[in-house]
Design a protein around this motif. Structure first.
Motif: not given
Length: 717
Positions: A421-428
Motif C-alpha cells: 500500500e505504501e508504494a502505491i500511495a507514493q506512486l499516486l
C-alpha cells in the motif's frame, strides 16, 4: 410466472429456489445453473462497482431494516456483457414459507439511450457551429453556447423565447418558408441566411433537420448553422476586386481552385500547383476529372454539391503529376462569379498526416501484439484495484482467465503479507515514477507463486492518475534456486567453521609441541651444557692459581681461555632465555616483556621503551604474546631500520593487546605478504581466537596483537 415478461427470482432461507424464463433471456443463465445458489453467490453476477451497495441491502434485510423496494442495478450477462436492470423487491409467503421476491426489467436500452442523448448534447455543447431547436410554436427550446455567444447572450436568456431572439427582428420570408416546409414535409433542408449580431450581420449556412415523435409527426426542427460570413466576405472581395482576389489566392497556404460544372479549371493558386505537381498552364488545359484517382468519388461530390451547396472537410484521393496518389482534405462550395455559378474548392495535402496515422495504427497493432504475446505478464489496473486488461502470460501465471480477473482486484490475488500500500500511495503522490517488488500471488487454486512486479502509473493529459501498469515475471524457479544456494552456503560455512576449528586445534597442538621442545632444549642448555661449562670455568680458575709467577705467558693464555668460557656460558644462558624465558613462569608476561625489551635494546644498541602493567593471563596466552613481541622486535631490527621502538601491553574491555610501533622505513610488501614470522604470529593468535593487525608505511610500522580475556582475567591494566 414462467411466461411473465419481467424476470422473477424467489429466495427462501437465503437460497434461490425459482427463476422464470425471462431471467434466462435477460442474463443468459439457465434455471439449473442458478438453482440453489445463496444470495452471496449471486453477488458474483453483480457488476463490481454495485456489489458493496447490494451487500449492504442484504445485511439490512437480514437485520430487519427497511430496504428500498425499487432500485437500478448493473448485472453481468453470462457472455460478459453488461445489463442494466430495474429491480423491485418484496417479501411474502410462498408454499407456507417467508419468501423474498425480486422482479426486474431489462433497462439496458433505456440507459444506452440516455447515455447517447447525453453524448449528443455534449457534442452540441462543444461544437463551434450554432445549434438551435425551434418547436411548432416558433419558440426556441434549445440553443448551444456557440449560438448564444454569436448573439452576445447567454443560453438561458434565449430559451423559450420567439425565434426572432436568435435570428433578429427583420422579417425573413425565406427563413419562415424554409421552417414551414420542413414542418410540413418532414424532410431536411439546407438554406443560407443572415441575421444581426452585436458584431454586425452574420451569414450562415443552415441545415434544418426535422425532429419527429414516435408516430412520425414533426414536433420540432433542429438547425445547425455554420458561419459563412468569412466566405461571403471573400465572395464580395472577389466581385469588388479581381486583383485583390488573386493576391489573396496566391498567398493562401492551402490550394484553391475554381472550376465550372463541366470540369474546366478556371483558376488555381500556387499552392494548388504545388500540391498537384502541375503548373498553372498545365492545369488550365486539364479537366478536373483527370485529377481524381476515383471518378466515382468525383460524381458523388458533384451530386451532393448540387443538393447542399457546400461540402466541408471531405477526404479524397487525387492523382499527382508524378503518377502517385495523394490524399487531400477538401472543402467545396458553389459561388457566383460574373453571374455564372462555379465551384470553389480548397484543398490541403494530408498525405503525410495520413501516413503518420497509418504508422500510428501499425504502432498500435504492434503494441497490441506485443502486449498479448509478451513473455512476461502485463496488466492494466484501475485506481480502485480492478483489472482493466491483462495479457495471456498474466493469465498463465495467476491461473485465472481474463474474464475472471475482470471481476477481481489485484489485492484479492495477492498474498496478504505482500500487499504494498505504501508504494502505491507514493506512486499516486508522484514521489516515485516506478517501483519493483518481489511478492507472492495466490493462483486460482490457492497455491502461491513468486513473481517480480514492476509497477508504474499512467496519467491523463492533465497529469491526473489514470491507471496502473504492472509488468509481472514468474520467479518461482529463481526462488527455488536461491533457497538451494542459501542451503549450500550454510552447509559450506558450517564445514569451513568445522575445518577452521580443526586447523586451530592442530595449530595449538603444533605450537604447544614446539614450545615443549624449546623448553626441553632450554633446560638441557641450562642444566647440562651450562653446568659443564661452569665446571670448566672453575677448573680454569684453579689452574690459573697454580701457575708459577715466572710462567707469565701460560697464565695469560689460561686467562684468555677462561674469559672465552665465561662468554660462552653467558651466551648459552641468553639462548636458553630466548628459547623459554624462565621469567614467564616466575614473573609473568609483564616482567618478561620488560626484560626482553631491555635485553634486545642492550644487544642492538636500539632505544626500546616498554610500558605496561601486570595482567593475569593463561600460560598459553602469555607465551603467545611473548613470541609475537620477539618476532616484532626482530622485524624492526632486520627490516625497519628504526631509530626508536615502543612496546605497550594494555587491557581494554574484554581484550588484552600488545602494540609494537617503530619509526622506521616500513616493511616491504614481500615481508608483509609472505614473511614466515608474520604468518607464525597470525597462526598463534588465531589458534587462541585472537587477531593481528599490521599497518606499515614509510615513516613507521604499527603491529597490534589482541587476545580475548578469560572471564576471570578481565581487569584493566
Amino acid at each position: 410466472m414462467d411466461n411473465a415478461l419481467q424476470g422473477v427470482v424467489l429466495f427462501q432461507q437465503g437460497r434461490l429456489i425459482y427463476v422464470n424464463r425471462a431471467v434466462t433471456e435477460i442474463l443468459g443463465y439457465t434455471p439449473e445453473e442458478l438453482h440453489g445458489l445463496s444470495a452471496e453467490d449471486c453477488l458474483e453476477f453483480v457488476h463490481p462497482a454495485d456489489r458493496p451497495a447490494m451487500q449492504t441491502r442484504l445485511e439490512q434485510r437480514r437485520q430487519g431494516s427497511n430496504v428500498p423496494a425499487r432500485y437500478f442495478l448493473r448485472m453481468l450477462h453470462k457472455n460478459g456483457g453488461l445489463r442494466w436492470l430495474e429491480v423491485a423487491s418484496s417479501q411474502g409467503m410462498y408454499a407456507g414459507e417467508l419468501t423474498l421476491q425480486l422482479c426486474f426489467i431489462d433497462a439496458t436500452l433505456h440507459f444506452l439511450h440516455r447515455e447517447r442523448e447525453a453524448f449528443y448534447r455534449a457534442l452540441a455543447e462543444m461544437t463551434q457551429d450554432m445549434v438551435f431547436v425551434i418547436d411548432r410554436n416558433d419558440r426556441l427550446i434549445y440553443v448551444n453556447p456557440a449560438a448564444a455567444a454569436k448573439l452576445g447572450k447567454k443560453a438561458e436568456e434565449i430559451i423559450n423565447l420567439p425565434r426572432k431572439a436568435l435570428l433578429g427582428e427583420r422579417p425573413d420570408k425565406v427563413r419562415a418558408k424554409s421552417l414551414e416546409k420542413v414542418f410540413q414535409s418532414g424532410e431536411p433542408l439546407a438554406v443560407e441566411s443572415s441575421f444581426a449580431t452585436p458584431a454586425g450581420t452574420a451569414w450562415v449556412h443552415v441545415q434544418l433537420t426535422p425532429l419527429k415523435s414516435d408516430d412520425g409527426t414533426t414536433i420540432a426542427v433542429m438547425g445547425v448553422a455554420r458561419d459563412l460570413t468569412e466566405r461571403r466576405a471573400i465572395e464580395q472581395a472577389l466581385q469588388e476586386s479581381e486583383e485583390r482576389y488573386r493576391l489573396l489566392m496566391e498567398t493562401l497556404p492551402i490550394g484553391i481552385g475554381i472550376t465550372d460544372w463541366n470540369g474546366r479549371i478556371r483558376f488555381v493558386n500556387p499552392a494548388a500547383c504545388q500540391i498537384t505537381g502541375y503548373s498553372m498552364e498545365e492545369l488550365s488545359q486539364t479537366r478536373a476529372a483527370a485529377l481524381y484517382a476515383d471518378l466515382e468519388q468525383q460524381r458523388e461530390i458533384l451530386s451532393r454539391l448540387k443538393q447542399e451547396g457546400r461540402l466541408n472537410d471531405m477526404k479524397m484521393t487525387l492523382r499527382h503529376k508524378s503518377g502517385k496518389n495523394i490524399t487531400v482534405l477538401s472543402s467545396t462550395s458553389t459561388i457566383r462569379i460574373g453571374g455564372e455559378e462555379q465551384i470553389l474548392s480548397a484543398i490541403k495535402d494530408i498525405t503525410e498526416a495520413e501516413q503518420v496515422n497509418r504508422a500510428l495504427e501499425e504502432l498500435n497493432d504492434r503494441f497490441r501484439a506485443t502486449f498479448e504475446q509478451a513473455a512476461v505478464g502485463i496488466a492494466h489496473v484501475d485506481l480502485n484495484g480492478y483489472f482493466l486488461r491483462v495479457n495471456q502470460r498474466f493469465c498463465q501465471i495467476t491461473g485465472y482467465s481474463a474474464e475472471e480477473l475482470a471481476r477481481r482486484t489485484f489485492r484479492e490475488i495477492t498474498h496478504p503479507e505482500d500487499i504494498e500500500e505504501e508504494a502505491i500511495a507514493q506512486l499516486l503522490a508522484g514521489k516515485i515514477k516506478t517501483y519493483t517488488v518481489e511478492k507472492r500471488y495466490l493462483r486460482k487454486r490457492g497455491r502461491p507463486v513468486w513473481v517480480q512486479v514492476t509497477t508504474s502509473l499512467a496519467r491523463d493529459r492533465d497529469g491526473q492518475p489514470s491507471y496502473f501498469i504492472g509488468v509481472v515475471e514468474d520467479i518461482s524457479q529463481r526462488k527455488k534456486t536461491e533457497a538451494a544456494l542459501e542451503e549450500s552456503r550454510k552447509t559450506l560455512e558450517r564445514r569451513v567453521a568445522e575445518r577452521t576449528a580443526s586447523l586451530r586445534s592442530l595449530t595449538r597442538q603444533l605450537v604447544n609441541a614446539q614450545e615443549a621442545e624449546r623448553k626441553r632444549i632450554a633446560r638441557e642448555l641450562h642444566d647440562d651444557i651450562g653446568s659443564s661449562l661452569l665446571g670448566l670455568h672453575l677448573l680454569l680458575g684453579t689452574l690459573m692459581d697454580q701457575v708459577p709467577c715466572e710462567a707469565a705467558s701460560l697464565f695469560e693464555q689460561l686467562n684468555k681461555l677462561n674469559e672465552q668460557v665465561a662468554q660462552i656460558i653467558e651466551r648459552v644462558r641468553s639462548i636458553s632465555r630466548l628459547l623459554r624465558p624462565s621469567t614467564l613462569e616466575i614473573g609473568g608476561l609483564h616482567l618478561s616483556l620488560e626484560q626482553l625489551c631491555a635485553t634486545v635494546s642492550h644487544q642492538a644498541s636500539l632505544p626500546i621503551r616498554y610500558t605496561g602493567r601486570p595482567v593475569n593471563l593463561s600460560e598459553e596466552q602469555s607465551l603467545c604474546l611473548y613470541r609475537v613481541a620477539q618476532e616484532a622486535l626482530t622485524n624492526a631490527l632486520k627490516h625497519a631500520n628504526a631509530s626508536h621502538v615502543n612496546v605497550k601491553l594494555a587491557c581494554k574491555g574484554n581484550w588484552v593487546t600488545l602494540i609494537v610501533q617503530d619509526d622506521g622505513i616500513g616493511l616491504n610488501s614481500k615481508v608483509t605478504k609472505s614473511g614466515i614470522g608474520l604468518l607464525d604470529m597470525k597462526e598463534r593468535l588465531n589458534a587462541l581466537n585472537g587477531h593481528l593487525r599490521l599497518h606499515s608505511v614509510p615513516g613507521g610500522t604499527r603491529l597490534t596483537a589482541a587476545l580475548p580475556l578469560q572471564p576471570e582475567n578481565r581487569e584493566n591494566i
